[in-house]
Motif scaffolding. Sequence first.
Motif, short mmCIF file in Angstrom:
data_model
loop_
_atom_site.label_atom_id
_atom_site.label_comp_id
_atom_site.label_asym_id
_atom_site.label_seq_id
_atom_site.Cartn_x
_atom_site.Cartn_y
_atom_site.Cartn_z
N HIS A 1 -5.99 9.88 3.23
CA HIS A 1 -7.22 9.93 2.43
C HIS A 1 -6.83 9.64 0.98
O HIS A 1 -6.01 10.35 0.38
N PHE A 2 -7.41 8.56 0.45
CA PHE A 2 -7.06 8.08 -0.89
C PHE A 2 -8.07 8.51 -1.95
O PHE A 2 -9.27 8.63 -1.66
N ALA A 3 -7.59 8.64 -3.17
CA ALA A 3 -8.49 8.78 -4.32
C ALA A 3 -9.14 7.42 -4.56
O ALA A 3 -8.74 6.40 -3.96
N GLN A 4 -10.14 7.40 -5.46
CA GLN A 4 -10.86 6.14 -5.70
C GLN A 4 -9.96 5.05 -6.28
O GLN A 4 -10.30 3.87 -6.21
N ASP A 5 -8.81 5.43 -6.83
CA ASP A 5 -7.90 4.41 -7.36
C ASP A 5 -7.23 3.59 -6.26
O ASP A 5 -6.51 2.64 -6.53
N GLN A 6 -7.46 3.98 -4.99
CA GLN A 6 -6.89 3.30 -3.82
C GLN A 6 -5.36 3.32 -3.80
O GLN A 6 -4.73 2.52 -3.13
N THR A 7 -4.78 4.24 -4.58
CA THR A 7 -3.31 4.33 -4.65
C THR A 7 -2.83 5.75 -4.39
O THR A 7 -1.86 5.96 -3.65
N THR A 8 -3.51 6.74 -4.98
CA THR A 8 -3.09 8.13 -4.83
C THR A 8 -3.54 8.66 -3.48
O THR A 8 -4.73 8.57 -3.14
N ILE A 9 -2.59 9.24 -2.72
CA ILE A 9 -2.93 9.83 -1.43
C ILE A 9 -3.26 11.31 -1.65
O ILE A 9 -2.43 12.07 -2.15
N LEU A 10 -4.48 11.70 -1.28
CA LEU A 10 -4.93 13.08 -1.51
C LEU A 10 -4.60 13.98 -0.33
O LEU A 10 -4.37 15.17 -0.50
N SER A 11 -4.63 13.41 0.89
CA SER A 11 -4.24 14.19 2.06
C SER A 11 -3.76 13.24 3.13
O SER A 11 -4.12 12.06 3.13
N GLU A 12 -2.94 13.77 4.02
CA GLU A 12 -2.44 12.93 5.11
C GLU A 12 -2.10 13.76 6.33
O GLU A 12 -1.82 14.95 6.22
N THR A 13 -2.22 13.14 7.50
CA THR A 13 -1.66 13.73 8.70
C THR A 13 -0.88 12.62 9.38
O THR A 13 -1.28 11.45 9.35
N PHE A 14 0.24 12.97 9.97
CA PHE A 14 1.09 11.96 10.60
C PHE A 14 1.67 12.56 11.87
O PHE A 14 2.22 13.66 11.85
N ASN A 15 1.52 11.85 13.00
CA ASN A 15 2.07 12.32 14.27
C ASN A 15 2.75 11.19 15.01
O ASN A 15 2.18 10.09 15.14
N LEU A 16 3.94 11.47 15.53
CA LEU A 16 4.58 10.52 16.42
C LEU A 16 3.94 10.67 17.79
O LEU A 16 3.58 11.79 18.19
N TRP B 1 0.86 -1.18 0.00
CA TRP B 1 0.00 0.00 0.00
C TRP B 1 0.91 1.25 0.00
O TRP B 1 1.95 1.26 0.68
N THR B 2 0.48 2.29 -0.74
CA THR B 2 1.30 3.50 -0.93
C THR B 2 1.73 4.13 0.39
O THR B 2 2.85 4.63 0.53
N ASP B 3 0.82 4.13 1.38
CA ASP B 3 1.10 4.81 2.64
C ASP B 3 2.18 4.13 3.47
O ASP B 3 2.84 4.75 4.30
N ASP B 4 2.40 2.84 3.24
CA ASP B 4 3.32 2.08 4.10
C ASP B 4 4.73 2.66 4.08
O ASP B 4 5.45 2.60 5.09
N ALA B 5 5.15 3.21 2.95
CA ALA B 5 6.50 3.78 2.84
C ALA B 5 6.68 4.97 3.78
O ALA B 5 7.81 5.32 4.12
N TYR B 6 5.57 5.57 4.23
CA TYR B 6 5.66 6.72 5.16
C TYR B 6 5.83 6.25 6.60
O TYR B 6 6.63 6.78 7.34
N TRP B 7 5.02 5.28 6.99
CA TRP B 7 5.00 4.94 8.42
C TRP B 7 5.77 3.70 8.83
O TRP B 7 6.25 3.63 9.96
N LEU B 8 5.92 2.72 7.93
CA LEU B 8 6.62 1.50 8.35
C LEU B 8 8.08 1.76 8.74
O LEU B 8 8.56 1.21 9.75
N PRO B 9 8.81 2.64 8.03
CA PRO B 9 10.18 2.94 8.46
C PRO B 9 10.24 3.54 9.87
O PRO B 9 11.21 3.30 10.60
N LYS B 10 9.22 4.30 10.25
CA LYS B 10 9.20 4.86 11.62
C LYS B 10 9.11 3.73 12.64
O LYS B 10 9.78 3.75 13.67
N VAL B 11 8.24 2.77 12.35
CA VAL B 11 8.06 1.64 13.25
C VAL B 11 9.38 0.88 13.41
O VAL B 11 9.76 0.48 14.52
N LEU B 12 10.09 0.71 12.31
CA LEU B 12 11.38 -0.03 12.35
C LEU B 12 12.46 0.81 13.03
O LEU B 12 13.53 0.31 13.35
#
Length: 169
Positions: free
Chosen positions: A144-159, A123-134
């Motif tokens: 928030h994804f577009a209907q293609d389930q691949t393009t990320i239209l908006s995001e928020t990320f907090n540690l 999934w596209t989002d995994d490249a953002y958060w999985l490295p943090k976990v590791l």
Amino acid sequence: MPQLYTSKKPLTLVFPIDWENKKILLGMKKRGFGVNKINGFGGKLEPGETVEQAAYRELLEESMVEAQNMIKVGLNMFTFEGDSVGLEVHVYLTTDYRGEPQETNEMRPEWYDFDKIPFEQMWTDDAYWLPKVLNHEKFVAQYHFAQDQTTILSETFNLVDTVPDDYEQ
Ligand SMILES: Nc1nc2c([nH]c(=O)n2[C@H]2C[C@H](O)[C@@H](COP(=O)(O)OP(=O)(O)OP(=O)(O)O)O2)c(=O)[nH]1
């Protein structure tokens, strides 16, 4: 900000980790939502189950690995354009587990080196958060994804220091 969802569905996601050898167990999903993607192990809650019980069961069902511990490391809220149901994904690591990973009807498990994670097949989002976990970090995020389930239209990320039980919109 407009409401991204009006109801939400909890899901689990577990990654067995071998810190000593810097390896993570991932699996190719053979059916259902996210088919052909490489991912951790998880799914929906059964009636009466807690999130953690579902996480344990789904890992066992999908990989034959039995977790002896379960460490909550993240909470993701996934929403999709045109869909009012948010997917609230509770992310866990397990570092103590029994059993050899085995292919099941749902997943084909395989160990990956931390520096060879196949993000292009995930999934596209995994490249953002999985490295943090590791990197031993915990997070709360929303994608928030577009209907293609691949393009990320908006995001928020907090540690965070402690992962909350629920995602608050
Ligand atoms: N890494 C990652 N995992 C995700 C994302 N979105 C998403 O639903 N997942 C995970 C959460 C769950 O582990 C899994 C979806 O659960 P599922 O629908 O396959 O649940 P299940 O195994 O109970 O389903 P079933 O096929 O048995 O009906 O995918 C994402 O963007 N990234």
